[in-house]
Design an enzyme around this catalytic site. Structure first.
Site, PDB file in Angstrom:
ATOM      1  N   GLU A   1      -5.587  -1.998   3.610  1.00  0.00           N
ATOM      2  CA  GLU A   1      -5.346  -2.716   4.855  1.00  0.00           C
ATOM      3  C   GLU A   1      -6.558  -3.534   5.289  1.00  0.00           C
ATOM      4  O   GLU A   1      -6.465  -4.337   6.222  1.00  0.00           O
ATOM      5  CB  GLU A   1      -4.996  -1.709   5.976  1.00  0.00           C
ATOM      6  CG  GLU A   1      -3.626  -1.045   5.856  1.00  0.00           C
ATOM      7  CD  GLU A   1      -3.606   0.150   4.892  1.00  0.00           C
ATOM      8  OE1 GLU A   1      -4.555   0.310   4.093  1.00  0.00           O
ATOM      9  OE2 GLU A   1      -2.632   0.916   4.943  1.00  0.00           O
TER      10      GLU A   1
ATOM     11  N   THR B   1       0.839  -1.188   0.000  1.00  0.00           N
ATOM     12  CA  THR B   1       0.000   0.000   0.000  1.00  0.00           C
ATOM     13  C   THR B   1       0.877   1.242   0.000  1.00  0.00           C
ATOM     14  O   THR B   1       1.895   1.294   0.687  1.00  0.00           O
ATOM     15  CB  THR B   1      -0.971   0.028   1.193  1.00  0.00           C
ATOM     16  OG1 THR B   1      -1.528   1.342   1.273  1.00  0.00           O
ATOM     17  CG2 THR B   1      -0.287  -0.284   2.504  1.00  0.00           C
TER      18      THR B   1
HETATM   19  P1  AMP Z   1      -6.559   2.372  -0.763  1.00  0.00           P
HETATM   20  O1  AMP Z   1      -5.818   1.770   0.362  1.00  0.00           O
HETATM   21  O2  AMP Z   1      -5.674   2.845  -1.869  1.00  0.00           O
HETATM   22  O3  AMP Z   1      -7.645   1.476  -1.243  1.00  0.00           O
HETATM   23  O4  AMP Z   1      -7.266   3.696  -0.240  1.00  0.00           O
HETATM   24  C1  AMP Z   1      -8.162   3.682   0.845  1.00  0.00           C
HETATM   25  C2  AMP Z   1      -8.528   5.092   1.196  1.00  0.00           C
HETATM   26  O5  AMP Z   1      -9.240   5.699   0.108  1.00  0.00           O
HETATM   27  C3  AMP Z   1      -9.434   5.218   2.374  1.00  0.00           C
HETATM   28  O6  AMP Z   1      -8.744   5.132   3.606  1.00  0.00           O
HETATM   29  C4  AMP Z   1     -10.049   6.588   2.130  1.00  0.00           C
HETATM   30  O7  AMP Z   1      -9.160   7.625   2.505  1.00  0.00           O
HETATM   31  C5  AMP Z   1     -10.202   6.596   0.613  1.00  0.00           C
HETATM   32  N1  AMP Z   1     -11.549   6.110   0.237  1.00  0.00           N
HETATM   33  C6  AMP Z   1     -11.903   4.871  -0.168  1.00  0.00           C
HETATM   34  N2  AMP Z   1     -13.225   4.790  -0.416  1.00  0.00           N
HETATM   35  C7  AMP Z   1     -13.745   6.017  -0.154  1.00  0.00           C
HETATM   36  C8  AMP Z   1     -15.062   6.589  -0.183  1.00  0.00           C
HETATM   37  N3  AMP Z   1     -16.134   5.891  -0.563  1.00  0.00           N
HETATM   38  N4  AMP Z   1     -15.191   7.880   0.180  1.00  0.00           N
HETATM   39  C9  AMP Z   1     -14.117   8.616   0.562  1.00  0.00           C
HETATM   40  N5  AMP Z   1     -12.860   8.141   0.610  1.00  0.00           N
HETATM   41  C10 AMP Z   1     -12.666   6.857   0.266  1.00  0.00           C
END
Ligand code: AMP
Length: 555
Positions: free
Chosen positions: A334, A187
């Site tokens: 995560e 990540t």
């Molecule tokens: P990742 O680990 O790259 O999948 O990113 C996860 C992060 O993306 C989360 O901790 C949020 O900060 C953001 N995120 C994912 N889904 C959403 C959502 N529906 N609305 C706002 N932020 C989101």
């Protein structure tokens, strides 16, 4: 004291292994199709045969339980085969994030101790360039190669289809502990170098069932169930494409894999194959709607889960106007990743449907088995009033136990016995969660992370820069884009400009340290940067000012 029923893996407690996801579709939908662009079309029986052959071929290459096999591919039937064959051998599937810089890709392959890499033609030059940094890789296997391609690593060129053509399909997959590591990936949604997370068979199995429960059961609207045709639009290297290929396989539905995401191709596949359920980040949805071919494609009834970043109401409105059925979900690398999905109530009687659109865009309700809390700094739950903000923390059976070999970051992630998402949210009386802000020093653009701290460090190395802060600013197309706020050194204040800084960053792109999309388009030159009471850069303040287009020096 509790009375134990049984040891895992003994009578009555068959271990939860990924292999068992194949049972139902093979029994009930053996001739259902798996499609990869115009390249492959076969049924679930063939999928199972090819999984056996892949395992056999990998074992001939020396792979056994506990070894890591990395995949560098666009979304394909081969990726689906890897999702099963590699963990079913007891080996670990590493899904390589293709959007990282070359230096980061080398770092992640090394850290994961990948032994064999399955690599698509498009990444052969990259891997050839990196080979000196990958002493543990013994062999690469080419996916869709050109005749002229040379194998980046290994004594001889090996092609995936050639290997499968001669491999025995009867690989004896054994039974093992459900806690065995099945997958790993890195990540970048944290500061510092990418961090490895991993997930066990047991976790992926429970996640699959919970996601099925969350998506297949809603009373109104959004659903993924039998009869649907599935096509991912979140890359398979990103958190198992949100786990949906496993759900799709368990459901035994038709699956369509689109290769590299090109809007024209995605739209053509949607039409030709009758795709009815997909998932993507908002940027991809926007690209689909903006594509010239979109005007002539019937999008009606296409159910799309939108996550990875907030689904904005204007984007939702545009998609709904085309007859799409879009709705938000939330999770992170995560967390395997699924945590919440929005739920429609079917009761919106307002003339313009505005309430329903708002509902579609909410971060949503916890999926089955998710213990989700919004807490203050003392880990006390905040009021369920839809207004009080706190950090979103979670527990479920499928969260990463920590960052591999990084006890400090792991302790931070899990302090107080809950996984800390570093997302700031509210929760209302109905339990509906809404993400409002982020504690992380990272910027999400087009679904990919950029570390603001890394950019600050690199920009700060320019001799004429005195101080710099990088923040994410909302962007219609990419979700967010980085903006650099720069204080020039007194002597250079007249000649430092954006072009010079872009050129400075281009050298780091060339050296493979940052991806091209990390270079900001916008630089703001200011006399001073606002600070908090304890002297830290006040990013919240900067963000608010830049969002409202007020120059940050105006305070
Ligand atoms: P990742 O680990 O790259 O999948 O990113 C996860 C992060 O993306 C989360 O901790 C949020 O900060 C953001 N995120 C994912 N889904 C959403 C959502 N529906 N609305 C706002 N932020 C989101």
């Amino acid at each position: 004291m509790v009375r134990l029923f049984d040891e895992p893996g003994t009578r009555g407690s068959e271990p939860l292994l990924i292999a068992s996801l194949l049972r139902t579709p093979l029994a009930t939908a053996p001739h259902q199709q798996i499609v990869y662009r115009d390249v492959a079309r076969y049924d679930y029986l063939t999928l199972r045969t090819r999984i056996g052959k892949l395992a056999h071929a990998l074992s001939e290459l020396g792979i056994s339980a506990g070894d890591t096999v990395a995949v560098m591919d666009w979304d394909s039937n081969r990726y689906l085969e890897s999702y099963f064959a590699i963990p079913m051998m007891g080996a670990v599937l590493m899904t390589v994030n293709l959007r990282l810089s070359p230096a980061q890709i080398a770092y992640t392959l090394q850290r994961a101790e990948a032994r064999v890499v399955l690599v698509h033609h498009d990444f052969v030059p990259l891997l050839t360039e990196l080979r000196a940094q990958l002493p543990l890789v013994t062999q690469t296997v080419l996916l869709e190669p050109d005749a002229a391609d040379e194998c980046p690593i290994g004594p001889r060129r090996l092609d995936y289809e050639d290997l499968l053509a001669v491999a025995d399909a009867d690989f004896a997959f054994g039974e093992f502990d459900e806690r065995a590591v099945a997958t790993t990936f890195f990540t970048t949604g944290t500061t510092g170098m990418p961090k490895a997370v991993c997930f066990s068979h047991r976790q992926i199995m429970i996640h699959t069932l919970a996601v099925l429960g969350a998506l297949a059961s809603p009373q109104h609207g959004q659903s993924f169930r039998q009869g649907d045709v599935y096509m991912p639009m979140t890359p398979m290297f990103h958190v198992h494409a949100w786990g949906l290929p496993y759900v799709a396989t368990l459901l035994g539905v038709k699956q369509v894999y689109p290769g590299r995401y090109e809007p024209a191709r995605l739209l053509a596949l949607r039409e030709r194959e009758g795709v009815s359920y997909s998932h993507c980040v908002p940027t991809i949805l926007q690209m689909l709607l903006d594509a010239p071919q979109s005007a002539t494609t019937d999008l009606r009834g296409w159910k799309v889960t939108v996550g990875g970043a907030a689904l904005g109401e204007s984007l939702a409105r545009a998609a709904l106007a085309r007859g799409m059925d879009v709705f938000a979900a939330y999770g992170m690398s995560e967390t395997c990743p699924f945590l919440t999905a929005t739920r429609l109530t079917g009761g919106d009687q307002s003339a313009d449907g505005a309430a329903e659109i708002t509902r579609r865009c909410r971060t949503g309700l916890p999926a089955p088995l998710v213990d989700l809390r919004i807490v203050d700094e003392q880990m006390q739950e905040v009021a369920h009033d839809g207004e009080t903000m706190g950090e979103l923390v979670v527990r479920t059976p499928w969260l990463t136990g920590g960052y591999v070999n990084d006890p400090t970051a792991t302790a931070e992630l899990w302090h107080g016995g809950y996984l800390h998402t570093r997302d700031i949210a509210t929760i209302d009386q109905q339990g509906v969660v809404q993400i409002r802000d982020r504690l992380k020093d990272v910027i999400k653009t087009g679904g990919e992370w950029i570390s603001s701290l890394l950019l600050e460090d690199l920009i700060g190395r320019h001799a004429d820069v005195g101080e710099v802060a990088v923040i994410g600013i909302a962007d219609d197309r990419w979700g967010e884009r980085p903006v650099a706020v720069v204080v020039a050194r007194a002597a250079t204040v007249d000649h430092l400009d954006a072009a010079a800084l872009r050129q400075h960053l281009a050298a780091f792109v060339l050296a493979g340290q940052i991806p091209k999309y990390a270079v900001p388009e916008r630089f703001e030159f200011v006399a001073s940067i606002p600070k908090t009471s304890v002297g830290k850069i006040d990013k919240k303040h900067l963000r608010a000012m830049l969002n409202s287009n007020v120059s940050p020096s105006a305070n």
